[in-house]
Design an enzyme around this catalytic site. Structure first.
Site, PDB file in Angstrom:
ATOM      1  N   ASN A   7       0.874  -1.107   0.022  1.00 51.30           N
ATOM      2  CA  ASN A   7      -0.048  -0.062  -0.022  1.00 51.30           C
ATOM      3  C   ASN A   7       0.827   1.396  -0.371  1.00 51.30           C
ATOM      4  O   ASN A   7       1.475   1.579   1.101  1.00 51.30           O
ATOM      5  CB  ASN A   7      -1.069  -0.020   1.292  1.00 51.30           C
ATOM      6  CG  ASN A   7      -1.851   1.134   1.397  1.00 51.30           C
ATOM      7  OD1 ASN A   7      -1.878   1.963   0.546  1.00 51.30           O
ATOM      8  ND2 ASN A   7      -2.706   1.120   2.396  1.00 51.30           N
ATOM      9  N   ARG A  88      -2.417  -1.994  -3.534  1.00 54.71           N
ATOM     10  CA  ARG A  88      -3.605  -1.259  -3.514  1.00 54.71           C
ATOM     11  C   ARG A  88      -3.690  -0.042  -4.229  1.00 54.71           C
ATOM     12  O   ARG A  88      -2.917   0.814  -4.235  1.00 54.71           O
ATOM     13  CB  ARG A  88      -3.812  -0.775  -1.965  1.00 54.71           C
ATOM     14  CG  ARG A  88      -4.954  -0.076  -1.719  1.00 54.71           C
ATOM     15  CD  ARG A  88      -5.127   0.322  -0.365  1.00 54.71           C
ATOM     16  NE  ARG A  88      -6.606   0.779  -0.070  1.00 54.71           N
ATOM     17  CZ  ARG A  88      -6.739   1.613   0.871  1.00 54.71           C
ATOM     18  NH1 ARG A  88      -5.826   1.825   2.057  1.00 54.71           N
ATOM     19  NH2 ARG A  88      -8.024   2.311   0.920  1.00 54.71           N
ATOM     20  N   HIS A 177     -13.359   2.683  -0.386  1.00 54.04           N
ATOM     21  CA  HIS A 177     -13.130   1.471   0.701  1.00 54.04           C
ATOM     22  C   HIS A 177     -13.704   0.442   0.365  1.00 54.04           C
ATOM     23  O   HIS A 177     -14.544  -0.407   1.217  1.00 54.04           O
ATOM     24  CB  HIS A 177     -13.892   1.992   2.003  1.00 54.04           C
ATOM     25  CG  HIS A 177     -13.537   3.308   2.968  1.00 54.04           C
ATOM     26  ND1 HIS A 177     -14.137   4.173   3.356  1.00 54.04           N
ATOM     27  CD2 HIS A 177     -12.198   3.462   3.145  1.00 54.04           C
ATOM     28  CE1 HIS A 177     -13.356   5.169   4.149  1.00 54.04           C
ATOM     29  NE2 HIS A 177     -12.126   4.636   4.126  1.00 54.04           N
ATOM     30  N   HIS A 205     -17.847   1.401   7.325  1.00 52.81           N
ATOM     31  CA  HIS A 205     -16.413   1.465   7.447  1.00 52.81           C
ATOM     32  C   HIS A 205     -16.271   2.800   8.091  1.00 52.81           C
ATOM     33  O   HIS A 205     -16.233   3.662   7.570  1.00 52.81           O
ATOM     34  CB  HIS A 205     -15.846   1.180   6.169  1.00 52.81           C
ATOM     35  CG  HIS A 205     -14.189   1.433   6.315  1.00 52.81           C
ATOM     36  ND1 HIS A 205     -13.429   0.373   6.327  1.00 52.81           N
ATOM     37  CD2 HIS A 205     -13.478   2.281   6.673  1.00 52.81           C
ATOM     38  CE1 HIS A 205     -12.151   0.946   6.790  1.00 52.81           C
ATOM     39  NE2 HIS A 205     -12.003   1.980   6.668  1.00 52.81           N
ATOM     40  N   ASN A 208     -10.575   6.848  10.207  1.00 55.00           N
ATOM     41  CA  ASN A 208     -10.485   8.378   9.941  1.00 55.00           C
ATOM     42  C   ASN A 208     -11.061   8.912   8.836  1.00 55.00           C
ATOM     43  O   ASN A 208     -11.884   9.946   8.700  1.00 55.00           O
ATOM     44  CB  ASN A 208      -8.934   8.594   9.723  1.00 55.00           C
ATOM     45  CG  ASN A 208      -8.493   9.639  10.347  1.00 55.00           C
ATOM     46  OD1 ASN A 208      -9.346  10.643  11.086  1.00 55.00           O
ATOM     47  ND2 ASN A 208      -7.355   9.978  10.192  1.00 55.00           N
ATOM     48  N   GLY A 209     -11.206   8.094   7.853  1.00 51.75           N
ATOM     49  CA  GLY A 209     -12.080   8.282   6.470  1.00 51.75           C
ATOM     50  C   GLY A 209     -13.168   7.213   6.804  1.00 51.75           C
ATOM     51  O   GLY A 209     -13.033   6.203   7.409  1.00 51.75           O
ATOM     52  N   ARG A 238     -12.886  15.527   7.303  1.00 50.35           N
ATOM     53  CA  ARG A 238     -13.645  16.010   6.216  1.00 50.35           C
ATOM     54  C   ARG A 238     -15.027  16.152   6.546  1.00 50.35           C
ATOM     55  O   ARG A 238     -15.568  15.629   7.455  1.00 50.35           O
ATOM     56  CB  ARG A 238     -13.642  14.756   5.118  1.00 50.35           C
ATOM     57  CG  ARG A 238     -12.097  14.571   4.326  1.00 50.35           C
ATOM     58  CD  ARG A 238     -11.999  13.244   3.479  1.00 50.35           C
ATOM     59  NE  ARG A 238     -11.230  12.378   4.202  1.00 50.35           N
ATOM     60  CZ  ARG A 238     -10.914  11.195   3.772  1.00 50.35           C
ATOM     61  NH1 ARG A 238     -11.469  10.505   2.967  1.00 50.35           N
ATOM     62  NH2 ARG A 238     -10.029  10.340   4.412  1.00 50.35           N
ATOM     63  N   ASP A 279      -9.415  12.835  16.354  1.00 46.51           N
ATOM     64  CA  ASP A 279      -9.276  11.529  16.786  1.00 46.51           C
ATOM     65  C   ASP A 279     -10.321  11.286  17.732  1.00 46.51           C
ATOM     66  O   ASP A 279     -10.533  11.677  19.018  1.00 46.51           O
ATOM     67  CB  ASP A 279      -7.937  11.484  17.562  1.00 46.51           C
ATOM     68  CG  ASP A 279      -7.517  10.138  18.096  1.00 46.51           C
ATOM     69  OD1 ASP A 279      -6.534   9.427  17.463  1.00 46.51           O
ATOM     70  OD2 ASP A 279      -8.182   9.392  18.658  1.00 46.51           O
ATOM     71  N   ARG A 281     -11.032   8.814  19.948  1.00 45.48           N
ATOM     72  CA  ARG A 281     -10.762   8.542  21.215  1.00 45.48           C
ATOM     73  C   ARG A 281     -10.896   9.783  21.980  1.00 45.48           C
ATOM     74  O   ARG A 281     -11.542   9.803  23.014  1.00 45.48           O
ATOM     75  CB  ARG A 281      -9.282   7.669  21.411  1.00 45.48           C
ATOM     76  CG  ARG A 281      -9.747   6.354  21.277  1.00 45.48           C
ATOM     77  CD  ARG A 281      -8.409   5.622  21.260  1.00 45.48           C
ATOM     78  NE  ARG A 281      -7.593   5.777  20.022  1.00 45.48           N
ATOM     79  CZ  ARG A 281      -6.597   5.078  19.700  1.00 45.48           C
ATOM     80  NH1 ARG A 281      -6.421   3.926  20.323  1.00 45.48           N
ATOM     81  NH2 ARG A 281      -6.177   5.593  18.578  1.00 45.48           N
ATOM     82  N   GLY A 327     -11.442   1.396  12.484  1.00 46.01           N
ATOM     83  CA  GLY A 327     -11.134   1.864  14.071  1.00 46.01           C
ATOM     84  C   GLY A 327     -12.285   2.485  14.981  1.00 46.01           C
ATOM     85  O   GLY A 327     -12.234   1.914  15.990  1.00 46.01           O
ATOM     86  N   GLY A 329     -15.690   1.839  14.061  1.00 45.39           N
ATOM     87  CA  GLY A 329     -16.788   0.853  14.184  1.00 45.39           C
ATOM     88  C   GLY A 329     -16.309  -0.342  15.000  1.00 45.39           C
ATOM     89  O   GLY A 329     -17.303  -0.928  15.795  1.00 45.39           O
ATOM     90  N   ASN A 331     -14.063  -0.314  17.577  1.00 45.44           N
ATOM     91  CA  ASN A 331     -13.702   0.017  18.922  1.00 45.44           C
ATOM     92  C   ASN A 331     -14.948   0.936  19.727  1.00 45.44           C
ATOM     93  O   ASN A 331     -14.822   0.697  21.139  1.00 45.44           O
ATOM     94  CB  ASN A 331     -12.617   0.563  19.272  1.00 45.44           C
ATOM     95  CG  ASN A 331     -11.559  -0.251  18.799  1.00 45.44           C
ATOM     96  OD1 ASN A 331     -11.308  -1.511  19.122  1.00 45.44           O
ATOM     97  ND2 ASN A 331     -10.570   0.038  17.303  1.00 45.44           N
ATOM     98  N   GLU A 381      -8.204  -5.275   4.986  1.00 41.98           N
ATOM     99  CA  GLU A 381      -8.221  -4.874   3.611  1.00 41.98           C
ATOM    100  C   GLU A 381      -6.784  -5.724   3.087  1.00 41.98           C
ATOM    101  O   GLU A 381      -6.893  -6.143   2.036  1.00 41.98           O
ATOM    102  CB  GLU A 381      -7.836  -3.604   3.390  1.00 41.98           C
ATOM    103  CG  GLU A 381      -9.216  -2.877   3.921  1.00 41.98           C
ATOM    104  CD  GLU A 381      -9.105  -1.482   4.020  1.00 41.98           C
ATOM    105  OE1 GLU A 381      -8.682  -1.019   4.882  1.00 41.98           O
ATOM    106  OE2 GLU A 381      -9.255  -0.726   3.031  1.00 41.98           O
TER     107      GLU A 381
END
Ligand code: AMP
Length: 393
Positions: A7, A88, A177, A205, A208-209, A238, A279, A281, A327, A329, A331, A381
């Site tokens: 990637n 990718r 994605h 999904h 971050n995106g 975004r 972020d 979290r 990340g 979804g 957690n 992925e």
């Protein structure tokens, strides 16, 4: 059979080597800060790690460093002994609806798509060209982020703009994605014991995106990202869906240029734009400590998801399952809870206790009586790319 997955970003290469018979990951690593004074290369295998901190001027030398680390790990004798290399590639346009073995013609077509993905496709090509130079005899396969969405019908992929913007400039919904949406849909079909081509799912999904897809009979029929990965859900930086007239308004009243607006919508909006932090979290912590803007950002994030769940339920008719990944979804217990709250009339009832955990493997978090299953499925992925390479070679 060993398959390497690459990637390639503009200054980084992430990689993972798989035993394609067992689907086991043998080694994973990253080369970062390519082109800077000091670059960083690291591989992890089992509980061991190897690192190098030296200047790596380009992707080609990055692959050489990767090779020397892999040789040192004794996992392979040389990078070029792998059976296939998967790359990718972010944008496959309308040209690529499946993975392809890379040749000169494929490279030219990916180059032609650069205007649609000016940040990603050139970096992906850099990795492809370096890898072909390094291992000219190994089959190299391009796997496209857009490919899974090539089944979206025209009434869902067209924008109501003058038709020539589609014909002349390729303006339409492509979606992204795709590798992740496809992987979790297949995993859900296996888990629910439904044939993949009969599964109706809403896939989320959330990283971050973030993007969602409506999957009917195993195929994507709509997705929230569009011409670019800016449309749809609220993301780390975004904005997702906005009234397009906001752009003209801000240009007029603030005198902002196209580039400034592009940067605002892509890099300074989303969670970050509302509460200063992208972020999830940390946004969650800020909200727990009473930060009103962080609370608002969280409410907006889940509200947008809920609206898409409603519209995709309408589009699909029958929904077998809702699948969370990424990340956030996998957690974030609160995001899952808030996005599914009050959806009982759509057949979605979350079991709050089952939801109260992070996913290391597939979790079923719906109440027994819920008509729609709600699953959390860790995405992979890289493995999906390796499997697609295996099917090609
Ligand atoms: P990804 O792009 O899939 O790596 O996801 C990155 C996002 O996942 C970031 O917003 C992280 O804050 C979020 N994330 C990762 N771990 C957790 C966690 N344990 N709880 C909440 N959010 C998390």
């Amino acid at each position: 059979m060993k398959i390497l997955v690459l990637n390639s970003g503009s200054s980084s290469i992430k990689f993972q080597l798989f035993n394609a018979k067992t689907n086991e990951s043998l080694v994973a690593g990253i080369i970062e800060q390519i082109g800077e004074k000091l670059s960083h290369a690291k591989i992890k295998y089992g509980d061991k790690e190897l690192e190098r901190n030296i200047a790596i001027p380009n992707h080609k030398e990055g692959l050489e460093i990767m090779n020397s680390l892999l040789i040192e790990s004794k996992i392979i004798k040389d990078l070029c002994e792998v059976d296939g290399i998967g790359h990718r590639v972010v944008h496959g346009g309308e040209e690529f609806s499946k993975p392809v073995i890379i040749n000169e013609n494929v490279i030219k077509q990916i180059e032609k798509l650069i205007p649609l993905a000016p940040l990603h496709n050139p970096a992906n090509l850099e990795g492809i060209k370096s890898s072909i130079e390094h291992c000219p005899n190994v089959p190299q396969v391009a796997v496209f982020d857009t490919a899974f969405h090539s089944s979206i019908p025209p009434h869902a992929y067209m924008y109501a703009l003058p038709y020539e913007t589609y014909e002349k400039d390729g303006v339409r919904r492509y979606g992204f994605h795709g590798t992740s949406h496809h992987f979790i849909a297949k995993e859900a079909a296996k888990y629910l014991n439904i044939d993949e081509d009969k599964l109706n799912a809403i896939t989320l999904h959330l990283g971050n995106g973030a993007s969602m897809s409506a999957v009917k009979n195993g195929r994507s029929i709509d997705t929230s990202m569009g011409l670019t990965p800016l449309e749809g859900l609220i993301m780390g930086t975004r904005c997702g869906d906005i009234d397009p007239a906001i752009i003209f308004y801000l240009a007029r009243v603030e005198g902002l240029s196209i580039d400034e607006l592009d940067s605002m919508l892509n890099k300074k909006s989303g969670l970050k734009g509302i509460c200063g932090n992208n972020d999830m979290r940390e946004v969650g912590e800020m909200a727990k400590n009473g930060d009103e803007k962080a609370k608002l950002a969280l409410e907006m994030f889940s509200y947008r998801i809920k609206k898409y769940i409603g519209s995709y339920s309408a589009v699909l008719g029958r929904v077998d399952c809702l699948i969370f990944t990424g990340g956030i979804g996998e957690n974030d217990i609160d995001v899952r809870k808030n996005s599914c709250s009050g959806l009982e009339n759509l057949g979605i009832s979350l079991d709050l206790e089952a939801n109260n955990q992070r996913a290391k493997e597939i979790l079923e978090i719906n109440k027994k009586e819920s008509r729609v299953k709600v699953l959390v499925i860790p995405t992979n992925e890289e493995l999906e790319i390796a499997l697609q390479v295996k099917s090609m070679i």
